[in-house]
Enzyme design. Sequence first.
Site, mmCIF file in Angstrom:
data_model
loop_
_atom_site.group_PDB
_atom_site.id
_atom_site.type_symbol
_atom_site.label_atom_id
_atom_site.label_comp_id
_atom_site.label_asym_id
_atom_site.label_seq_id
_atom_site.Cartn_x
_atom_site.Cartn_y
_atom_site.Cartn_z
ATOM 1 N N ASP A 20 -5.285 11.112 -0.579
ATOM 2 C CA ASP A 20 -4.368 12.091 -1.167
ATOM 3 C C ASP A 20 -4.635 13.454 -0.525
ATOM 4 O O ASP A 20 -5.795 13.877 -0.427
ATOM 5 C CB ASP A 20 -4.620 12.155 -2.680
ATOM 6 N N ASN A 22 -2.602 16.363 -1.412
ATOM 7 C CA ASN A 22 -2.076 17.522 -2.156
ATOM 8 C C ASN A 22 -2.542 17.517 -3.615
ATOM 9 O O ASN A 22 -1.943 18.166 -4.466
ATOM 10 C CB ASN A 22 -0.538 17.536 -2.083
ATOM 11 N N ASP A 24 -2.374 15.448 -6.113
ATOM 12 C CA ASP A 24 -1.669 14.827 -7.249
ATOM 13 C C ASP A 24 -2.255 13.447 -7.574
ATOM 14 O O ASP A 24 -1.737 12.733 -8.423
ATOM 15 C CB ASP A 24 -0.157 14.728 -6.966
ATOM 16 N N ASP A 28 -0.861 9.869 0.349
ATOM 17 C CA ASP A 28 0.380 10.329 0.984
ATOM 18 C C ASP A 28 0.225 10.344 2.513
ATOM 19 O O ASP A 28 -0.858 10.091 3.040
ATOM 20 C CB ASP A 28 0.747 11.720 0.467
ATOM 21 N N ASP A 97 6.649 -1.675 7.333
ATOM 22 C CA ASP A 97 6.944 -2.840 6.492
ATOM 23 C C ASP A 97 8.466 -2.974 6.338
ATOM 24 O O ASP A 97 9.138 -2.001 5.969
ATOM 25 C CB ASP A 97 6.302 -2.633 5.103
ATOM 26 N N ASP A 200 8.407 -8.649 5.005
ATOM 27 C CA ASP A 200 8.107 -9.098 3.643
ATOM 28 C C ASP A 200 8.841 -10.403 3.299
ATOM 29 O O ASP A 200 10.044 -10.506 3.534
ATOM 30 C CB ASP A 200 8.574 -7.987 2.682
ATOM 31 N N GLU A 253 5.581 -12.214 6.876
ATOM 32 C CA GLU A 253 4.790 -12.688 5.747
ATOM 33 C C GLU A 253 5.419 -14.019 5.345
ATOM 34 O O GLU A 253 6.490 -14.056 4.736
ATOM 35 C CB GLU A 253 4.823 -11.699 4.573
ATOM 36 N N HIS A 327 -3.036 -6.008 0.449
ATOM 37 C CA HIS A 327 -2.771 -5.279 -0.801
ATOM 38 C C HIS A 327 -2.412 -6.206 -1.957
ATOM 39 O O HIS A 327 -2.235 -5.755 -3.094
ATOM 40 C CB HIS A 327 -1.638 -4.284 -0.557
ATOM 41 N N ASP A 328 -2.281 -7.505 -1.656
ATOM 42 C CA ASP A 328 -1.920 -8.474 -2.714
ATOM 43 C C ASP A 328 -3.089 -9.340 -3.147
ATOM 44 O O ASP A 328 -2.918 -10.227 -3.990
ATOM 45 C CB ASP A 328 -0.827 -9.426 -2.191
#
Length: 570
Positions: A20, A22, A24, A28, A97, A200, A253, A327-328
């Site tokens: 990150d 900024n 939050d 990003d 992606d 995907d 994928e 990520h899965d």
Amino acid sequence: MRHWWQEAVIYQIYPRSFKDSNGDGIGDLQGIISKLDHLKWLGINVLWLSPFYKSPNADNGYDISDYQNIMDEFGTMADFDQLLAAAHQKGIKLIIDLVVNHSSDEHFWFQESRKSKDNPYRDYYIWRPPLNGHATPPNDWISFFSGKAWDLDPITNEYYLHLFAKKQPDLNWENPKLRQEIYKMMHFWCQKGVDGFRMDVIAFLSKDTSFPNYAEGQFGNLKSYANGPRIHEFLQEMHREVLCKYDVMTVGEAFGVESHQINDYVGKSRKELNMCFHFDYVGIDRDEKNFFKAKPNWKLSDLKAILAKWDVALGEEGWNSLYFGNHDNPRMVSRFGNDGAFHKKSAKMLATVLMTMRGTPYIYQGDEIGMTNTPFHDIKELDDIQAKNAWQELVVEGGADPVEFMKDMNLTSRDHARTPVCWDASRNAGFTDGERTWLKINPLYEKINVTAAYEDKNSILWYYKKLIAFRQATPTLIYGAYQDIAPEDEAIFAYSRVLESDMYLIIHNFSDKITYFTVPKESLPKTEGIWRCCLANYEVTNGETQPNNHPLEMRPYESRVYHFTEMNFE
Ligand code: ISL
Ligand code: CA
């Protein structure tokens, strides 16, 4: 013919959790730019960015509402252009992606499509009337995110298909106008200079448009909509219309594609895709009937059989990808290694497997420092729609035991891979200088973080750096034939890599016990020569440099890479 994407080591970034910039608490694009030197130092050649396009984040960006604009939380198109230029300037390619089996329901196309049956965008999606006139879905398909795969939309009183969340309506690839829209979007990104696409659930684009009921139970339904009748027609059209016009790589994928089908997708003469991720071992430690339930005592011989099966299926015609994390999936060291007493050794062993197999290796962010699974105590700590919908369906509505459910989630949740990357031991692991983070930080961050890893020359990180350089400098590890030399062994994973007369013998001990292993005579070269142990995750005394004349004593999670040089008698 050799290609850059065969010789590359690829690193996947899930932007929401990478860095990150900024405050939050959400990763990003500027955060990624600030860490490109880490990736350059590591030696990777290609970055794969998970979706960063406009999205309401029902599925964290895999639900796109504008394919040619940047998600608000991630920054602007100027940030993306800066990231692409900075990566190229550092000699790193960038693939993006492509999520075109479905869009977000907030996409302009869907907002139009649902307005009326004769709207020009109606056939961008898959609409069907209720069965026999009352509120019954067209068939018995279920969504991967629980519930039915059809949702009745009141405006026109028709069902639309969504294999994933309600907010992810499937696009209708039967419609040539939709396909042309997708190709136009792909040109937009290729003309910016991206170096390819990860695609995907690519095998789902073509469905049997009679929408038959399932052949079998949960996930068995893959046969119902994976590898549909027109999938190769669509992919060859995509290749003709877009891909063949640029020097880009593609990795599909391939959820639902079986090994005997793979070269229809990646065969070099097919003009479709360059490689695919297969899913054969994604379920190896999962209950057959309930994907969310762990089956911890998986067998090494099963994993090796799967790896060998795909290597044979691809042969010289196709090209493989290698991954243990993304990520899965849960963190690979917790899943396939040992994140307790042998955390460092087993993470290095898995990395050695990844870098010495035949096929392009993919590293998932944080695996280079051995990030582990995160303890989730309560469903409220989880973010993933797949987990939350399963909780609603199984626990809240189905009465399943919440403690059991959370126990399973602690082994199988996709959120394990989505906790923020730990950059240092400061508050919030250096991921953000803000108060909070969008998903909890792994409590081991003071021990397992990038800065600590840089400072420890014996760290998993330094070992990855060495491994990556070694693979990139060794054509035999990239192109050499692969042969498992002990497929039945339940502790040892041993294989050879041979290119012409150059041979490597790679031996791993996938167990937490000392294990003795004798290299089978028939696996050794017939000629005289010398062996050298050129890479290992333990100190190798010179007594272990000869793998061919006595049982090797392999320590827990030990990996050794032996190189054979023929003795040439002049
Ligand atoms: O059901 C699964 C089996 O692994 C999920 O992990 C996942 O939905 C499946 O692998 C497809 O994954 C891709 O498409 C999904 C998205 O949620 C995943 O993040 C993406 O990798 C829908 O776009
Ligand atoms: Ca941010």
